[in-house]
Design a protein around this motif. Structure first.
Motif, mmCIF file in Angstrom:
data_model
loop_
_atom_site.group_PDB
_atom_site.id
_atom_site.type_symbol
_atom_site.label_atom_id
_atom_site.label_comp_id
_atom_site.label_asym_id
_atom_site.label_seq_id
_atom_site.Cartn_x
_atom_site.Cartn_y
_atom_site.Cartn_z
ATOM 1 N N ILE A 101 0.953 -1.064 0.150
ATOM 2 C CA ILE A 101 -0.065 -0.038 -0.005
ATOM 3 C C ILE A 101 0.840 1.172 -0.021
ATOM 4 N N GLY A 102 1.984 1.351 1.026
ATOM 5 C CA GLY A 102 2.707 2.540 1.068
ATOM 6 C C GLY A 102 3.532 2.576 -0.201
ATOM 7 N N GLN A 103 3.761 1.586 -0.954
ATOM 8 C CA GLN A 103 5.047 1.840 -2.094
ATOM 9 C C GLN A 103 3.979 2.188 -3.288
ATOM 10 N N ILE A 104 2.787 1.391 -3.545
ATOM 11 C CA ILE A 104 2.175 1.553 -4.677
ATOM 12 C C ILE A 104 1.608 3.065 -4.537
ATOM 13 N N LEU A 105 0.955 3.557 -3.595
ATOM 14 C CA LEU A 105 0.600 4.756 -3.472
ATOM 15 C C LEU A 105 1.532 6.022 -3.874
ATOM 16 N N THR A 106 2.656 5.603 -2.989
ATOM 17 C CA THR A 106 3.774 6.679 -3.124
ATOM 18 C C THR A 106 4.355 6.890 -4.536
ATOM 19 N N SER A 107 4.570 5.549 -5.055
ATOM 20 C CA SER A 107 5.028 5.641 -6.405
ATOM 21 C C SER A 107 4.205 6.020 -7.680
ATOM 22 N N ALA A 108 2.793 5.921 -7.308
ATOM 23 C CA ALA A 108 1.950 6.496 -8.375
ATOM 24 C C ALA A 108 1.876 7.886 -8.228
ATOM 25 N N ILE A 109 1.870 8.743 -7.160
ATOM 26 C CA ILE A 109 2.072 9.973 -6.917
ATOM 27 C C ILE A 109 3.453 10.376 -7.609
ATOM 28 N N ILE A 110 4.434 9.832 -7.275
ATOM 29 C CA ILE A 110 6.126 10.193 -7.980
ATOM 30 C C ILE A 110 5.721 10.315 -9.460
ATOM 31 N N ASP A 111 5.359 8.887 -9.944
ATOM 32 C CA ASP A 111 5.195 8.771 -11.473
ATOM 33 C C ASP A 111 4.605 10.034 -11.868
ATOM 34 N N LEU A 130 -4.659 -4.909 -4.486
ATOM 35 C CA LEU A 130 -4.882 -4.880 -3.075
ATOM 36 C C LEU A 130 -5.915 -5.499 -2.546
ATOM 37 N N ILE A 131 -6.939 -5.785 -3.483
ATOM 38 C CA ILE A 131 -8.140 -6.576 -3.035
ATOM 39 C C ILE A 131 -7.796 -8.062 -2.974
ATOM 40 N N GLY A 132 -6.868 -8.544 -3.780
ATOM 41 C CA GLY A 132 -6.371 -9.908 -3.723
ATOM 42 C C GLY A 132 -5.672 -10.191 -2.404
ATOM 43 N N LEU A 133 -4.888 -9.200 -2.151
ATOM 44 C CA LEU A 133 -3.997 -9.120 -0.704
ATOM 45 C C LEU A 133 -4.914 -9.343 0.518
ATOM 46 N N VAL A 134 -6.089 -8.496 0.359
ATOM 47 C CA VAL A 134 -7.073 -8.353 1.675
ATOM 48 C C VAL A 134 -7.986 -9.735 1.664
ATOM 49 N N LEU A 135 -8.153 -10.265 0.504
ATOM 50 C CA LEU A 135 -8.875 -11.402 0.468
ATOM 51 C C LEU A 135 -8.053 -12.569 1.064
ATOM 52 N N ASN A 136 -6.610 -12.428 0.723
ATOM 53 C CA ASN A 136 -5.879 -13.495 1.160
ATOM 54 C C ASN A 136 -5.658 -13.443 2.871
ATOM 55 N N ALA A 137 -5.530 -12.118 3.228
ATOM 56 C CA ALA A 137 -5.303 -11.914 4.616
ATOM 57 C C ALA A 137 -6.460 -12.257 5.311
ATOM 58 N N GLU B 122 -8.268 -21.839 -0.400
ATOM 59 C CA GLU B 122 -8.905 -20.264 -0.387
ATOM 60 C C GLU B 122 -8.365 -19.369 -0.984
ATOM 61 N N LYS B 123 -7.033 -19.513 -1.035
ATOM 62 C CA LYS B 123 -6.291 -18.203 -1.590
ATOM 63 C C LYS B 123 -6.226 -18.060 -2.905
ATOM 64 N N ILE B 124 -6.639 -19.301 -3.716
ATOM 65 C CA ILE B 124 -6.513 -19.140 -5.158
ATOM 66 C C ILE B 124 -7.262 -18.004 -5.600
ATOM 67 N N LEU B 125 -8.280 -17.767 -5.073
ATOM 68 C CA LEU B 125 -9.230 -16.577 -5.552
ATOM 69 C C LEU B 125 -8.424 -15.236 -5.467
ATOM 70 N N GLY B 126 -7.833 -14.947 -4.151
ATOM 71 C CA GLY B 126 -6.992 -13.894 -4.139
ATOM 72 C C GLY B 126 -5.808 -13.867 -4.852
ATOM 73 N N PHE B 127 -5.269 -14.861 -4.899
ATOM 74 C CA PHE B 127 -3.973 -14.899 -6.000
ATOM 75 C C PHE B 127 -4.399 -14.670 -7.547
ATOM 76 N N SER B 128 -5.556 -14.994 -7.799
ATOM 77 C CA SER B 128 -6.185 -15.041 -9.126
ATOM 78 C C SER B 128 -6.134 -13.314 -9.647
ATOM 79 N N ILE B 129 -6.939 -12.782 -8.539
ATOM 80 C CA ILE B 129 -7.043 -11.277 -8.576
ATOM 81 C C ILE B 129 -5.790 -10.413 -8.570
ATOM 82 N N ILE B 130 -4.930 -10.756 -7.610
ATOM 83 C CA ILE B 130 -3.565 -10.269 -7.706
ATOM 84 C C ILE B 130 -2.880 -10.302 -8.949
ATOM 85 N N SER B 131 -2.745 -11.524 -9.612
ATOM 86 C CA SER B 131 -2.245 -11.691 -10.938
ATOM 87 C C SER B 131 -2.960 -11.008 -11.990
ATOM 88 N N LEU B 132 -4.180 -10.929 -11.935
ATOM 89 C CA LEU B 132 -4.968 -10.041 -13.081
ATOM 90 C C LEU B 132 -4.738 -8.673 -12.762
#
Lengths: 154, 140
Positions: A101-111, A130-137, B122-132
């Motif tokens: 989050i920190g890196q992407i936001l900052t780099s988009a602003i700098i770019d 980010l959505i994918g990361l949140v889902l994984n978390a 369960e993380k396959i969905l998350g990883f697919s979105i990240i890859s996309l």
């Protein structure tokens, strides 16, 4: 495309480095860990420069460098230091997520401001990432809570 | 508290990578990698001396632990050649994708003495979105 692959490779080297540095800091202390790191890095980048003598910049080019560009080296120490504090305390997936989050936001602003590059694709891609990361978390959280319940029952 | 630190870490990392990239545009990737590390070395030695740090006996440090310094050179060097070509956001985005893949592998196999944390289906969905997301960043 080559540069995209190289950037991917950078990500792999960063994680290996993060793990080794964590172990090194535990063994030799945080400060000495960073010292050993920079000692080796300075020596090996010096060797690299010596091998590439032909592509060295002229003295006048080095003198023309704006001072803030030199700050990178100092900030690097700070981030390595911070990293060694964070890694043993926060699960690796969270480290990746929050730094993302920190890196992407900052780099988009700098770019946008300095390099005049801004595309919707990068924003959409970043948000999806980010959505994918949140889902994984969330998956990780669910498992952690499950483990807690198990240990309460036991 | 430590999670906030991780966020701040990300912000200053982006600034650092940017400054290095700009330096590389002027001096070329080799010299900028050297400048970055030599300045860092000077700073950490200064901190060490102020804090009256007892230095490690380098002869007793296992060889493996000299690797991070070399890897750090590779990391900064790769950054410095990529950023002038593809910009900061894309370079950082793809780098983070690489980090994510690698850290998942580390956790799954418990590499480098980390506790094993198997990959969950369960993380396959998350990883697919990240890859996309990563593909969209590259393509658009």
């Amino acid at each position: 495309m080559v540069y995209i692959f190289l950037s991917f490779l950078t990500g792999i080297t960063i994680v290996i480095n993060m793990m080794l540095n964590g172990n090194l800091a535990q063994r030799e202390g945080m400060l000495n860990g960073v010292v050993i790191n920079y000692l080796m890095a300075t020596v090996s980048s010096m060797i690299l420069c010596a091998m590439m003598m032909k592509s060295m910049p002229s003295y006048s080019a080095i003198r023309s460098i704006p001072l803030p560009y030199f700050l990178g080296g100092f900030i690097g120490v700070l981030t390595t230091y911070m990293f060694n504090i964070i890694v043993p305390k926060v699960p690796a997936v969270y480290v990746v997520m929050l730094r993302f989050i920190g890196q992407i936001l900052t780099s988009a602003i700098i770019d946008y401001i300095y390099l005049d590059i801004f595309s919707k694709g990068k924003v959409i891609g970043g948000v999806l990432f980010l959505i994918g990361l949140v889902l994984n978390a969330k998956v990780d959280n669910k498992y952690e809570q499950g483990n807690l319940k198990l240990s309460e029952n036991a | 508290m430590y999670k906030n630190l991780a966020l701040i870490n990300g912000i200053i990392l982006a600034v650092m990578i940017f400054l290095n990239g700009m330096l590389a545009i002027i001096t070329g990737p080799y010299m900028s990698t050297f400048i970055y590390h030599v300045l860092g070395f000077i700073l950490i030695m200064t901190i060490s001396i102020i804090k009256k740090n007892r230095f490690s006996n380098l002869k007793k440090v296992p060889l493996m632990f000299f690797l991070p310094g070399i890897l750090s050179v590779i990391t900064i060097f790769l950054n410095n050649i990529s950023i002038p070509e593809i910009g900061l956001t894309l370079a950082i985005g793809v780098t983070l994708f690489g980090q994510l893949i690698m850290s998942s592998l580390v956790e799954h196999f418990g590499l480098f003495g980390m506790p094993v944390n198997r990959f969950k289906k369960e993380k396959i969905l998350g990883f697919s979105i990240i890859s996309l997301g990563t593909i969209i960043m590259i393509a658009l």
